[in-house]
Design an enzyme around this catalytic site. Structure first.
Site, mmCIF file in Angstrom:
data_model
loop_
_atom_site.group_PDB
_atom_site.id
_atom_site.type_symbol
_atom_site.label_atom_id
_atom_site.label_comp_id
_atom_site.label_asym_id
_atom_site.label_seq_id
_atom_site.Cartn_x
_atom_site.Cartn_y
_atom_site.Cartn_z
ATOM 1 C CG ASP A 69 -3.451 3.095 3.432
ATOM 2 O OD1 ASP A 69 -3.550 4.224 3.951
ATOM 3 O OD2 ASP A 69 -4.420 2.304 3.346
ATOM 4 C CB SER A 70 -1.907 8.591 2.380
ATOM 5 O OG SER A 70 -0.788 8.688 3.239
ATOM 6 C CD GLU A 97 -8.377 10.608 7.353
ATOM 7 O OE1 GLU A 97 -7.784 9.541 7.594
ATOM 8 O OE2 GLU A 97 -8.319 11.174 6.234
ATOM 9 C CG ASP A 137 -1.740 3.085 7.384
ATOM 10 O OD1 ASP A 137 -2.133 3.001 8.558
ATOM 11 O OD2 ASP A 137 -2.070 4.018 6.618
ATOM 12 C CD GLU A 175 -8.285 3.372 6.697
ATOM 13 O OE1 GLU A 175 -9.404 3.213 6.163
ATOM 14 O OE2 GLU A 175 -7.354 3.979 6.137
ATOM 15 C CE LYS A 187 -2.983 5.160 10.304
ATOM 16 N NZ LYS A 187 -4.076 4.864 9.348
HETATM 17 O O1 KIV Z 1 -2.496 6.736 5.250
HETATM 18 C C1 KIV Z 1 -2.257 7.718 5.948
HETATM 19 O O2 KIV Z 1 -1.373 8.538 5.647
HETATM 20 C C2 KIV Z 1 -3.042 7.911 7.151
HETATM 21 C C3 KIV Z 1 -2.945 9.228 7.848
HETATM 22 C C4 KIV Z 1 -3.522 10.275 7.020
HETATM 23 C C5 KIV Z 1 -3.506 9.188 9.210
HETATM 24 O O3 KIV Z 1 -3.735 7.035 7.544
#
Ligand code: KIV
Length: 273
Positions: free
Chosen positions: A43-44, A181, A82, A114, A112
């Site tokens: 989600d970055s 992280e 994510d 968090e 994924k």
């Molecule tokens: O959102 C993302 O790109 C991430 C990575 C930096 C692990 O969670």
């Protein structure tokens, strides 16, 4: 050649490092596919592609569209998506329905999310229903408001217990791997020895079982450069040079040249008898 499975990735633990990178778009994913074990549609992308201030505004629909593009452009890497902020915290049922959308609509290999101990029940609920989950603890970008910034974890030893407990809770809930992280090396090393599933580090030292970076960060396409990012290339320079060359060629009519221009069919002139 078929896609790497989660089991194949796990089997590398302790033998060789697990190589991961982010990918959000087809052209980048295509370039990375044969070099990595795992591609994360992180989600970055909200900050990297959309210039949002943080990752919080990213939606499930955005994540799904980007993951579909990454899936279409790749055939070898294991692709994980994510779950964005607000799509799994409300209830375990909400988390399951977001995860099911991810898997059914994109055909990716897992999701994924968090969070640590607080999410143990949610993660168990999803994994028990056949969805591979990757955990993410330590610095959690989706907790930016509550944390008040992106702070490195574990500088004081009294903080460690929380993160070790988080990792153990996620492992007990059935995650196949955990992203660590933004934490100090000894804490990452301790977590990596405490749990059996592989740890993937970003700003968490070489003590992890694998590494991940945001691809655009390592290629010099973002202006963020935390200490943990190694910029392997400054792609912004050759791109700017190419754009300047294009502008100058267009102005001087060097482009389009004859090779870039369509002509009519040659006319056949019939000879008179
Ligand atoms: O959102 C993302 O790109 C991430 C990575 C930096 C692990 O969670």
């Amino acid at each position: 050649m078929s896609r790497k499975t989660i089991q194949e990735i796990q089997s590398k633990q302790g033998i060789e490092k697990i190589i991961c990178l982010t990918a959000y778009t087809a052209p980048i994913a295509r370039l990375l596919d044969e070099h990595v074990d795992l591609l994360l549609v992180g989600d970055s992308l909200g900050m990297v592609l959309y210039d949002y201030e943080n990752t919080l505004p990213v939606t499930l629909d955005q994540m799904i569209e980007h993951t579909k593009a990454v899936m279409r452009a790749t055939s070898k890497a294991c692709v994980i998506m994510d779950l964005p902020f607000g799509t799994y915290e409300e209830s375990k049922e909400q988390a399951l329905s977001s995860s099911l959308r991810a898997i059914k609509e994109t055909n990716c290999s897992g999701v994924k999310l968090e969070g640590g101990s607080l999410l143990q029940e949610t993660v168990s609920y999803i994994t028990d229903r056949g969805i591979p989950v990757m955990g993410h603890i330590g610095l959690q970008p989706q907790s930016i408001i509550i944390d008040g910034g992106y702070k490195i974890k574990g500088r004081d030893k009294f903080e460690w217990k929380k993160y070790i407990d988080d990792a153990v809770a996620l492992e007990n809930a059935g995650v196949f791997s955990i992203v660590l992280e933004g934490m100090v090396e000894p804490l990452a090393a301790e977590i990596t020895t405490c749990i059996k599933v592989p740890t993937i580090g970003i700003g968490a030292s070489a003590k992890c079982d694998g590494q991940i970076l945001v691809t655009e960060d390592m290629l010099g396409l973002t202006n963020i450069s935390p200490k943990f990012v190694k910029q392997y290339l400054d792609l912004s320079r050759p791109i700017q040079k190419a754009i300047k060359d294009y502008v100058s060629d267009v102005k001087s009519e060097k482009f389009p040249s004859i090779e870039n221009t369509y002509q009519m069919k040659p006319t056949i002139v019939s000879k008179e008898k």
